[in-house]
Write an enzyme that holds these catalytic residues in place. Structure first.
Site, mmCIF file in Angstrom:
data_model
loop_
_atom_site.group_PDB
_atom_site.id
_atom_site.type_symbol
_atom_site.label_atom_id
_atom_site.label_comp_id
_atom_site.label_asym_id
_atom_site.label_seq_id
_atom_site.Cartn_x
_atom_site.Cartn_y
_atom_site.Cartn_z
ATOM 1 N N SER A 64 -26.594 -6.747 -53.753
ATOM 2 C CA SER A 64 -26.992 -5.403 -53.326
ATOM 3 C C SER A 64 -25.828 -4.447 -53.129
ATOM 4 C CB SER A 64 -27.805 -5.492 -52.032
ATOM 5 O OG SER A 64 -29.059 -6.090 -52.277
ATOM 6 N N ASP A 123 -42.046 0.879 -51.691
ATOM 7 C CA ASP A 123 -41.599 -0.512 -51.763
ATOM 8 C C ASP A 123 -42.610 -1.384 -51.036
ATOM 9 O OD1 ASP A 123 -40.424 -2.987 -51.558
ATOM 10 O OD2 ASP A 123 -38.467 -2.244 -50.916
#
Length: 680
Positions: free
Chosen positions: A334, A358
């Site tokens: 990430s 999301d």
């Protein structure tokens, strides 16, 4: 009577003939000698006089002192010392005898020669055939020198010589960046044949050369200029008197940008774990720390490493000889998301206000890409996508951009290319594209790029593999608004004779055209990670504003229907912990990238190391013993103990402070890309 007189006359004639022949022979012989004498004394006088002078006078090279290496604060990292060496000349005296072992056995009655010394000598015999002399024992004591000198007449072909030895006083600290020196091997001798005469002549008498790190990269500067002595010798080759000498010029001193105390702090915080950290100043590219763990002791190589030590280093599963900061490549996880975000802004694929929901999964065809724990973070814009590390946001973004646009946008940041740092051996890493896959694979079915492979790139998985040096350099470019520098380890080169220092040029590269508002958005989001995101706990109570991004990257893949469970995996198969960071976030003076191999979440292992680095550089604080232990053990809490003053903590090998303050113990290519499971 007449016949007797006749016989005497014949005898006299024969005698006169023989006498004449003998006289003629003598005259001819003397004539030849005279002619030879004239030839030598008249016609070849100059040539033979030169040869005679050369036989009478030996030119002995004097090896210069190798240049020192110091850190930015003047702490000596590499120096020299002189010691006596017992050497054998394989071509002379008893050392050239067939039974060399018996000669060495006899020699061992005067000077201690151990099994390791014998093994090293035999190895050198094989590697350096034709060498004038080879060491059988190094670093002799004064007593040993005296004993041998008294009995030297017994050992023709053996002699005592004074040699310079390299020393790394801090041992393992900074070993990968410093490198080491070693004896010149046949391959290096052959390479020297291509040097020009002056350069080759400068290495007369030199047995050692830089092998790795800065010792290798700055060999010419560190070596110095060889001197010489003209010595009158006897017919037996013994020195009679010194006729003339030209002193050698010591090598230049390297002044590094590295803060060795910071380097030692980071190495201690890693403990027994594997990984790398690169910290640099984004304003000029100077590297402040260049850490690869585990380390090794470069002093082992100076005198020729023994077989046992070499085997231990070379065969260790931890790969201590691998410079992970320079050559270790890892999926960024990430930590790649801020770069995906700036690429989206630059290319116009996303605006800052675009909202993606999301829900925990992203569906592509018949395959489901998941978020960590299958939990979604709800509606996210770009700022929130970085702060909350939304996988779904970047799955969809990667799908929209495509692999070639991602490569086009991010290669200028330094991904997939060498940074140009001033040390040898840097690898490129992998920033994939359709062209890259065609070049990398041979089979047509492997060369094809599948759309599903693009999805995992968005969260820093898939084929993505970068070094921490690349990650730190890219972060510096991002937070500084596109300003770019080549990372540098050496700040200045000092001439030790004149004392003049030459600042090595590190002119800025052409900047990237990043919009200030885009950079401000990314900076704000990185700061948000430390305030309300995955780095909140680690940076709680910090007296400065920093920004960062945690990352967790797969070391090996898991099956499509399997869930990741670190407890069920061998340690080498667990996820890597990563963190990129910059501080102060409004005007960064330091950026870093850190990976702790197989240590799990980025906030658990990598981010706490970054916190201690910033505390040291920005506040002059050294972690308490309690906090140091917590960092080594991967406990991610913010500092709890009372920090020490960094200037009062000694370096490795230095005595503890008088007040009793405890002394701190200062001292891979990633596996093939696998299907990601979307952890943060």
């Amino acid at each position: 009577m007449l016949s007797e007189l006749k016989d005497i006359e014949q005898e006299m004639d024969r005698f006169r003939g023989r006498l004449f022949a003998a006289a003629l022979f003598v005259l001819l012989a003397f004539g030849l000698l005279a002619a030879r004498l004239v030839h030598l004394q008249v016609f070849r006088h100059d040539e033979l006089a030169t040869q005679a002078e050369a036989n009478r006078i030996a030119v002995v090279p004097i090896v210069p002192n190798r240049g020192l290496i110091v850190d930015r604060n003047g702490v000596v990292l590499a120096t020299n010392y002189s010691a006596y060496t017992l050497e054998l000349a394989p071509q002379r005296g008893r050392a050239a005898a067939a039974d060399l072992d018996a000669f060495i056995d006899e020699l061992a009655t005067v000077v201690e020669i151990g099994p390791r010394d014998r093994r090293r000598f035999k190895r050198l015999q094989e590697e350096l055939k034709g060498a004038e002399s080879l060491p059988i024992r190094t670093k002799l004591s004064d007593e040993e020198v005296a004993r041998f000198t008294a009995q030297r007449f017994r050992f023709p072909g053996a002699d005592i010589k004074a040699r310079l030895f390299r020393n790394y006083p801090l041992g393992q600290t900074g070993s990968h960046l410093l490198g080491y020196i070693g004896r010149i091997n046949p391959a290096e001798k052959k390479a020297m044949e291509d040097w020009d005469d002056a350069e080759r002549g400068n290495y007369k008498g030199t047995d050692y050369i830089g092998k790795l790190g800065l010792e290798q990269r700055y060999e010419r500067e560190l070596h110095g200029t060889t001197g010489f002595e003209e010595v009158e010798t006897s017919a037996g080759g013994r020195a009679v008197r010194l006729l003339h000498s030209h002193p050698p010029t010591p090598g230049d001193k390297l002044v590094l940008s590295i803060d060795i105390k910071l380097q030692a702090l980071v190495e201690e915080m890693f403990g027994d774990r594997r990984g790398a950290l690169v910290a640099l100043d984004p304003r000029n590219g100077e590297v402040l720390a260049f850490v690869s763990k585990p380390t090794f002791d470069p002093n082992l190589f100076v005198d020729g490493i023994d077989v046992e030590s070499w085997r231990e280093l070379n065969e260790s599963a931890d790969k201590p000889l691998l410079n992970r900061a320079l050559r270790g490549t890892y999926p960024p996880g990430s930590t790649f998301k801020p770069f995906m975000a700036i690429a989206a802004l630059n290319s116009g694929k996303r605006s800052p206000t675009t909202v993606i929901n999301d829900g925990g999964t992203f569906q592509f065809g018949n395959h489901t890409f998941r978020s960590h724990g299958d939990r979604g973070v709800g509606p996210v814009d770009m700022h929130r996508s970085i702060v909350k590390s939304s996988n779904v946001y970047y799955y969809s973004l990667a799908n929209e951009m495509g692999v070639d646009l991602i490569q086009e946008q991010l290669e200028p940041f330094g991904f997939g290319v060498r940074t140009g740092i001033d040390v040898e051996g840097e690898v490129t890493g992998v920033l994939p594209s359709t062209d890259w896959k065609k070049r990398y694979y041979k089979k047509p079915e492997q060369q094809r790029w599948y759309a599903g492979e693009t999805i995992s790139l968005g969260i820093g998985q898939g084929y993505n593999n970068f070094t921490m040096l690349q990650m730190a350099s890219a972060t510096a470019t991002l937070v500084s608004g596109g300003q770019r520098f080549k990372p540098r380890l050496v700040r200045e080169v000092e001439d030790v004779i004149s004392g003049q220092r030459q600042r090595l040029s590190n002119d800025a590269m052409e900047p990237l055209a990043l919009k200030p508002e885009h950079v401000a958005l990314i900076r704000s989001a990185l700061h948000g990670v430390t305030q309300e995101g995955t780095g909140t706990r680690v940076f709680a109570g910090a007296n400065y504003a920093s920004g960062g991004k945690t990352g967790t990257a797969q070391a090996v893949g898991v099956g499509r229907n399997e869930k990741y469970n670190a407890a069920k995996l061998e340690e080498f198969k667990r996820d890597h912990s990563l963190y990129i960071a910059a501080a102060p976030i409004d005007a960064p003076t330091v950026v870093l990238a850190v990976v702790v191999e197989n240590a799990g979440f980025g906030a658990a292992a990598a981010a706490p190391i970054a916190r201690r680095v910033f505390d040291y550089l920005l506040l002059g604080q050294w972690p308490s013993e309690e906090d140091m232990a917590a960092t080594r053990e991967g406990r991610s809490a913010a500092p709890a103990g009372t920090p020490r003053v960094a200037s009062e903590v000694p370096l490795p090998g230095q005595p503890a402070a008088p007040d009793g303050a405890a002394s701190a113990a200062l001292a891979l290519a990633a596996p093939p890309a696998q299907e990601p499971i979307g952890r943060r």
